[in-house]
Write a protein that holds these residues in place. Structure first.
Motif, PDB file in Angstrom:
ATOM      1  N   ASP A 282       0.866  -1.169   0.000  1.00  0.00           N
ATOM      2  CA  ASP A 282       0.000   0.000   0.000  1.00  0.00           C
ATOM      3  C   ASP A 282       0.911   1.229   0.000  1.00  0.00           C
ATOM      4  N   PHE A 283       0.967   1.927  -1.114  1.00  0.00           N
ATOM      5  CA  PHE A 283       1.887   3.056  -1.243  1.00  0.00           C
ATOM      6  C   PHE A 283       1.535   4.204  -0.298  1.00  0.00           C
ATOM      7  N   HIS A 284       0.262   4.310   0.064  1.00  0.00           N
ATOM      8  CA  HIS A 284      -0.169   5.421   0.924  1.00  0.00           C
ATOM      9  C   HIS A 284       0.288   5.229   2.369  1.00  0.00           C
ATOM     10  N   THR A 285       0.240   3.985   2.858  1.00  0.00           N
ATOM     11  CA  THR A 285       0.586   3.718   4.251  1.00  0.00           C
ATOM     12  C   THR A 285       1.975   3.124   4.416  1.00  0.00           C
ATOM     13  N   GLY A 286       2.519   2.575   3.323  1.00  0.00           N
ATOM     14  CA  GLY A 286       3.804   1.896   3.416  1.00  0.00           C
ATOM     15  C   GLY A 286       3.694   0.514   4.031  1.00  0.00           C
ATOM     16  N   LYS A 287       2.458   0.035   4.208  1.00  0.00           N
ATOM     17  CA  LYS A 287       2.224  -1.279   4.803  1.00  0.00           C
ATOM     18  C   LYS A 287       1.948  -2.320   3.718  1.00  0.00           C
ATOM     19  N   PHE A 288       2.094  -3.590   4.108  1.00  0.00           N
ATOM     20  CA  PHE A 288       1.845  -4.689   3.190  1.00  0.00           C
ATOM     21  C   PHE A 288       0.543  -5.399   3.550  1.00  0.00           C
ATOM     22  N   ARG A 289      -0.238  -5.729   2.540  1.00  0.00           N
ATOM     23  CA  ARG A 289      -1.427  -6.553   2.726  1.00  0.00           C
ATOM     24  C   ARG A 289      -1.094  -7.960   2.265  1.00  0.00           C
ATOM     25  N   HIS A 290      -1.586  -8.961   3.008  1.00  0.00           N
ATOM     26  CA  HIS A 290      -1.175 -10.342   2.776  1.00  0.00           C
ATOM     27  C   HIS A 290      -2.310 -11.180   2.177  1.00  0.00           C
ATOM     28  N   TYR A 291      -1.949 -12.048   1.228  1.00  0.00           N
ATOM     29  CA  TYR A 291      -2.914 -12.908   0.546  1.00  0.00           C
ATOM     30  C   TYR A 291      -2.326 -14.318   0.421  1.00  0.00           C
ATOM     31  N   VAL A 292      -3.192 -15.268   0.156  1.00  0.00           N
ATOM     32  CA  VAL A 292      -2.867 -16.694  -0.034  1.00  0.00           C
ATOM     33  C   VAL A 292      -1.794 -17.198   0.932  1.00  0.00           C
ATOM     34  N   PRO A 293      -2.035 -17.091   2.233  1.00  0.00           N
ATOM     35  CA  PRO A 293      -1.053 -17.584   3.209  1.00  0.00           C
ATOM     36  C   PRO A 293      -0.855 -19.093   3.102  1.00  0.00           C
ATOM     37  N   GLY A 294       0.318 -19.534   3.458  1.00  0.00           N
ATOM     38  CA  GLY A 294       0.597 -20.968   3.457  1.00  0.00           C
ATOM     39  C   GLY A 294       1.297 -21.459   2.209  1.00  0.00           C
ATOM     40  N   TYR A 295       1.450 -20.588   1.207  1.00  0.00           N
ATOM     41  CA  TYR A 295       2.142 -20.975  -0.018  1.00  0.00           C
ATOM     42  C   TYR A 295       3.456 -20.210  -0.163  1.00  0.00           C
ATOM     43  N   ARG A 296       4.450 -20.873  -0.690  1.00  0.00           N
ATOM     44  CA  ARG A 296       5.697 -20.200  -1.060  1.00  0.00           C
ATOM     45  C   ARG A 296       5.558 -19.765  -2.512  1.00  0.00           C
ATOM     46  N   VAL A 297       5.369 -18.469  -2.720  1.00  0.00           N
ATOM     47  CA  VAL A 297       5.112 -17.942  -4.063  1.00  0.00           C
ATOM     48  C   VAL A 297       6.443 -17.562  -4.710  1.00  0.00           C
ATOM     49  N   GLN A 298       6.780 -18.284  -5.790  1.00  0.00           N
ATOM     50  CA  GLN A 298       8.090 -18.136  -6.414  1.00  0.00           C
ATOM     51  C   GLN A 298       8.059 -17.356  -7.723  1.00  0.00           C
ATOM     52  N   SER A 299       6.861 -17.182  -8.314  1.00  0.00           N
ATOM     53  CA  SER A 299       6.745 -16.473  -9.585  1.00  0.00           C
ATOM     54  C   SER A 299       5.302 -16.038  -9.756  1.00  0.00           C
ATOM     55  N   MET A 300       5.076 -15.051 -10.634  1.00  0.00           N
ATOM     56  CA  MET A 300       3.703 -14.585 -10.865  1.00  0.00           C
ATOM     57  C   MET A 300       3.612 -13.829 -12.175  1.00  0.00           C
TER      58      MET A 300
END
Length: 204
Positions: free
Chosen positions: A108-126
């Motif tokens: 989130d560029f406004h707050t500088g915080k991160f929002r989290h999605y799809v927990p439990g997976y190691r995401v290596q590419s997208m």
């Protein structure tokens, strides 16, 4: 200028001069093999260089040559979700996504915080497809992430082949299919039929 990630840090290659300039992520910890590895590099629409590796996420200041560390903090829910950052991707709307050892994060560029999605997976590419969906290559499966509806669908590739996780992913502009690079070989994935096919048994 070409930016290259290595096991020892970030490299800036000038093709005109044929010279490399080296930047160490953690100058005080050069003896730790994983602390300076670079696995992902992305330059966003504003020209900011983002660097991910085995010891967190870094924002590179071109004017000073300094790397600002943005590390996981278990006491701060808005920090990046994991210390390992495998992939960085800017979507068509300019949002930044980070594939980590604990899912995928959006900054989130406004707050500088991160929002989290799809927990439990190691995401290596997208990659983002032409319909605006994010396809995530993980150590377990191919994920179809519909950001509008907040849904995630998981697809296993050929169960008879120990494919070893998806390390690279891109969309074929001619057919719309996805090409998936794995530790075991190259796969194609039809987004309509959801069928996958092994095209090569050489590691990608």
């Amino acid at each position: 200028i070409v930016w290259v990630g290595s096991d020892s840090g970030l490299e800036r290659f000038d093709p005109r001069l044929e010279t490399f300039t080296h930047f160490t992520l953690n100058p005080s910890d050069t003896g730790n093999y994983g602390s300076n590895q670079v696995w992902a590099i992305c330059e966003d629409k504003n020209g900011v260089l983002w660097v991910g590796g085995g010891n967190g996420l870094y924002k590179f200041d071109r004017s000073t040559g300094q790397l600002l560390a943005l590390r996981h903090d278990s006491t701060e829910s808005g920090s990046i979700s994991h210390h390992s950052v495998y992939a960085i991707y800017e979507d068509k709307e300019g949002s930044l996504w980070f594939g980590t050892g604990a899912g995928v994060d959006r900054l989130d560029f406004h707050t500088g915080k991160f929002r989290h999605y799809v927990p439990g997976y190691r995401v290596q590419s997208m990659v983002e497809d032409d319909a605006g969906r994010l396809w995530l290559g993980t150590s377990e499966a191919l994920l179809e992430f519909n950001r509008t509806e907040g849904t995630v669908l998981a697809y296993r590739l050929d169960p008879q082949i120990p494919w070893g996780g998806i390390t690279e992913i891109c969309q074929d502009v001619a057919t719309g299919s996805l090409w998936l690079g794995t530790n075991f070989g190259l796969f194609s994935f039809d987004r309509k039929s959801k069928a996958s096919r092994c095209s090569s048994l050489e590691p990608i």
